[in-house]
Design an enzyme around this catalytic site. Structure first.
Site, short mmCIF file in Angstrom:
data_model
loop_
_atom_site.label_atom_id
_atom_site.label_comp_id
_atom_site.label_asym_id
_atom_site.label_seq_id
_atom_site.Cartn_x
_atom_site.Cartn_y
_atom_site.Cartn_z
CB ILE A 96 6.73 -51.26 12.18
CG1 ILE A 96 7.89 -50.56 12.45
CG2 ILE A 96 7.16 -52.53 11.42
CD1 ILE A 96 8.86 -51.27 13.71
CG ASN A 185 10.58 -53.12 25.84
OD1 ASN A 185 9.32 -52.66 25.94
ND2 ASN A 185 11.27 -52.23 25.09
CG ASN A 211 15.02 -52.85 19.02
OD1 ASN A 211 15.62 -54.00 18.67
ND2 ASN A 211 14.92 -51.98 18.31
CG ASP A 239 20.78 -54.66 11.82
OD1 ASP A 239 20.56 -53.14 11.67
OD2 ASP A 239 20.17 -55.41 12.44
CG HIS A 267 18.73 -55.05 16.15
ND1 HIS A 267 18.87 -54.74 14.90
CD2 HIS A 267 17.79 -53.96 16.54
CE1 HIS A 267 18.21 -53.78 14.33
NE2 HIS A 267 17.32 -53.40 15.20
#
Length: 427
Positions: A96, A185, A211, A239, A267
């Protein structure tokens, strides 16, 4: 029954609303030796004369040519250049970021008169790749890119940053429970929140991409009490972009005709693409697309599962379109929202006008004056179909919040997720 600013009472037709301590290991030992500087180096940057001077000892975390200090002449500074914007990017060696960093450096995001500094956060494992990223930025000769620094310690990389784009996170592996992913995470984002709280600008804007981004954003803000909770965002713009694309395809129009699209909630596959308030060429979607069954079923499921389908088709995640959506999300905050339109972002719910549970991060419709801040949109329609799905996504986020209570200072964690929903982009 109408929907008040305090809560929604389901019934009837659509009604308008009323109104782990981070590792402190120095990165300096990992940096490649700096090239010797010439006594004077002159160059032209957008027509402004600049002179390279000796590098101060304090700039040990800079990279390559960015260790040179280019001081624009005073008259050029006052005529055309703005104050430097410091941008931190975590996961900076990932796919990304490989798309995003060059968009940032080109001026596409903050404007063609806005110089920036990129502060790139990686890990010890990814450090060599991080050097490669910095080399490519070096070779691209972006005139607006004034500084690049690389490191593995967030307390160093986040120093004085104005924007923190938190992309790096562990992907969900085969057989991994969602609760385990939340914990692993969550610890990363707790540490990064503490680092931002300690060393970043106190008005830093934080966009969480890794995420599960809604709950990661909540963890981050809870560990950064000195930074306004309103400054934290979870990325749901991809989205929204996907929803706009699907509506445009169905209506047979180009996607610039689609506006007022909201993604509500998490999400995850409980996200709610809102076709009730969306418009096509200024008309409500339901007045243009008469196929209610398609809107309620196929449209909603397509948006929710688009990321997973893309992986099946291409064998990799949607890194490029995610980078584009990060650009869109930032630009929505630094440029005024077009009159009558809005955008989606996962933001802190406390004080929201919809009746959504407080103290979570939930995607909602926002407007901005272009100053980096936003306000929630109150003039939206709500009906039973939309509200029921919003409540389902809310329940999932409340359950995730209980899973990470040990990371938000709210006691012992208790994990009882309503179902093991997938994140967009997971297999």
């Amino acid at each position: 029954m109408g929907l008040s600013t305090a809560a929604y009472s389901p019934a009837g037709s659509p009604t308008p609303l009323g109104t782990a301590t981070a590792r402190r290991r120095s990165v300096h030992q990992f940096l490649r030796p700096r090239r010797p500087l010439l006594a004077t180096v002159r160059c032209s940057v957008d027509g402004a004369a600049a002179v390279a001077t000796e590098t101060p000892a304090s700039r040990k975390d800079c990279f390559g040519v960015f260790c040179n200090i280019y001081d624009l002449k005073a008259e050029d500074t006052t005529k055309s250049w703005k104050k430097l914007v410091n941008i931190a990017v975590s996961g900076a060696a990932g796919m990304i970021s490989n798309h995003l960093l060059f968009k940032l450096a080109s001026g596409e995001v903050f404007g063609q008169d806005q110089p920036i500094a990129l502060k790139l956060l990686g890990s010890e494992r990814s450090f060599q790749a991080l050097e490669g990223v910095a080399m490519e930025l070096e070779d691209s000769l972006y005139p607006l890119l004034r500084e690049v620094s690389i490191g593995i310690d967030p307390y160093e990389v986040f120093q004085d940053v104005d924007w923190a784009l938190l992309i790096g996170a562990k992907p969900r592996g085969p057989g991994m429970e969602r609760a385990a992913l939340l914990d692993i995470n969550g610890q990363i984002f707790a540490d990064q929140g503490k680092a931002l709280n300690a060393v970043a600008s106190q008005n830093v804007k934080v966009l969480v991409v890794g995420n599960p981004c809604n709950t990661n954003a909540l963890i981050c803000l809870k560990n950064a009490p000195n930074i306004p909770a309103k400054n934290f965002h979870a990325l749901t713009r991809l989205d929204e972009n996907r929803a706009k694309c699907q509506l445009a395809l169905k209506a047979g129009v180009f996607y610039d005709k689609v506006s007022n699209v909201t993604i509500w909630g998490n999400h995850s596959t409980t996200q709610v693409p809102d076709f009730l308030n969306a418009k096509i060429d200024g008309r409500l979607v339901k007045d243009v697309i008469k196929d209610t069954k398609w809107l309620e079923e196929e449209f909603t499921m397509t948006v929710q599962k688009r990321g997973g389908v893309l992986i099946q088709k291409w064998g990799r995640s949607s890194a490029a379109s995610t980078a584009v959506s990060i650009v869109d999300a930032i630009r929505s905050l630094v440029t005024p929202t077009p009159e009558g339109d809005w955008f989606s972002s996962g933001v802190y719910t406390t004080g929201n006008p919809y009746g959504i549970a407080e103290d979570i991060v939930f995607s909602m419709p926002c407007r901005s004056k272009g100053d980096g801040d936003y306000e929630l949109v109150s003039d939206v329609l709500m009906d039973d179909f939309l509200w029921e799905r919003i409540k389902k996504s809310e329940a999932e986020l409340l359950a995730e919040k209980k899973c990470v209570a040990h990371l938000t200072g709210e006691g012992n964690a208790f994990c009882d997720l309503p179902e093991d929903t997938m994140l967009p982009g997971e297999m």
